[in-house]
Design an enzyme around this catalytic site. Sequence first.
Site, mmCIF file in Angstrom:
data_model
loop_
_atom_site.group_PDB
_atom_site.id
_atom_site.type_symbol
_atom_site.label_atom_id
_atom_site.label_comp_id
_atom_site.label_asym_id
_atom_site.label_seq_id
_atom_site.Cartn_x
_atom_site.Cartn_y
_atom_site.Cartn_z
ATOM 1 N N GLY A 260 0.837 -1.187 0.000
ATOM 2 C CA GLY A 260 0.000 0.000 0.000
ATOM 3 C C GLY A 260 0.873 1.238 0.000
ATOM 4 O O GLY A 260 2.036 1.189 0.430
ATOM 5 N N GLN B 61 2.871 9.892 1.659
ATOM 6 C CA GLN B 61 4.197 9.290 1.817
ATOM 7 C C GLN B 61 5.174 9.701 0.718
ATOM 8 O O GLN B 61 6.379 9.512 0.872
ATOM 9 C CB GLN B 61 4.084 7.758 1.824
ATOM 10 N N CYS C 151 5.509 -0.601 7.209
ATOM 11 C CA CYS C 151 5.200 0.662 6.532
ATOM 12 C C CYS C 151 6.434 1.115 5.757
ATOM 13 O O CYS C 151 7.547 1.034 6.279
ATOM 14 C CB CYS C 151 4.843 1.713 7.581
ATOM 15 N N LEU C 152 6.250 1.562 4.526
ATOM 16 C CA LEU C 152 7.396 2.009 3.724
ATOM 17 C C LEU C 152 8.065 3.243 4.323
ATOM 18 O O LEU C 152 9.206 3.550 3.982
ATOM 19 C CB LEU C 152 6.972 2.282 2.278
ATOM 20 N N HIS D 277 -4.661 1.374 7.217
ATOM 21 C CA HIS D 277 -3.302 1.900 7.397
ATOM 22 C C HIS D 277 -3.073 3.093 6.460
ATOM 23 O O HIS D 277 -2.549 4.131 6.879
ATOM 24 C CB HIS D 277 -2.295 0.777 7.100
ATOM 25 N N GLU D 278 -3.503 2.946 5.188
ATOM 26 C CA GLU D 278 -3.270 4.031 4.217
ATOM 27 C C GLU D 278 -4.197 5.223 4.485
ATOM 28 O O GLU D 278 -3.795 6.375 4.312
ATOM 29 C CB GLU D 278 -3.428 3.518 2.780
ATOM 30 N N HIS E 122 -2.665 7.402 6.954
ATOM 31 C CA HIS E 122 -1.637 8.301 6.389
ATOM 32 C C HIS E 122 -2.269 9.594 5.874
ATOM 33 O O HIS E 122 -1.702 10.672 6.029
ATOM 34 C CB HIS E 122 -0.899 7.632 5.233
HETATM 35 ZN ZN ZN Z 1 2.507 3.294 5.954
#
Ligand code: ZN
Length: 184
Positions: free
Chosen positions: A46, A51, A98-99, A140-141, A144
Site C-alpha cells: 500500500g 508518503q 510501513c514504507l 493503514h493508508e 496516512h
Molecule cells: Zn505506511
Amino acid sequence: MAVLEVLKYPNEFLRRAAAPVTSFDDALRTLIVDMAETMAAEDGIGLAATQVGVGLQLLLVHPVAFLGDDARDEPTRVFINPEIVSESAEKITAEEGCLSFPEVFIPVTRPARVRIRALDAQGQPFEVEGEGLGARALLHEIDHLRGVVMVDHVSFLQRQRALKKHEKVQAAETAARRRQASRA
Ligand SMILES: [Zn+2]
C-alpha cells in the site's frame, strides 16, 4: 514513469492531513502511475500520496491484499477521497509494516472488516469491502491521509522499541549512502 522518494518518519509531511482531490486530470494520472511504480519498486502492498510528499487524498493498495498471491499481476487498486462507511466490531491484531518505517514491524490492532466508499481514477464512486489484510491495508493508508502513522496505535513501550529500531535502520541506510557517495 518515475520512482518517487518515500518519506521516512519523522518527516513533518507525514503528519499533515491531505486535501480532497478535485481535478481528475493528467497530473493526477501521472501521479497514480508514479505511485504504482514506487510501490512496486519498494515491494509495498500500500502507498498513500502523503508518503511521497503530495497532500492529496489518494492511496493505492496492491490487489494481493484483497485476493491473495494469485492476484499478483492484477492492476493496483486506486482509492481517491476514501471514506470509511463501516467497520466491524471484531478486531484483529497482526504485524504491520510501513514504507516510511522500512524493516520495522509492530503488532497493530484493527477492525477485521471495513467498508470503504471512494472515487476511482476517473472520478467514479465505488464501494469496496476489505477483510483481513485488505481491511488492514486500507485502514493503514487512510491513516496516512489523516497524518496518522502505525506507531500511533501501540503502547508507549512498543512505540519506543519500534522507534529505536527505526533509528538504527535509518542510521545504517545513511552510512551506506555515504560510503557509496565517497566511492563515486
Ligand atoms: Zn505506511
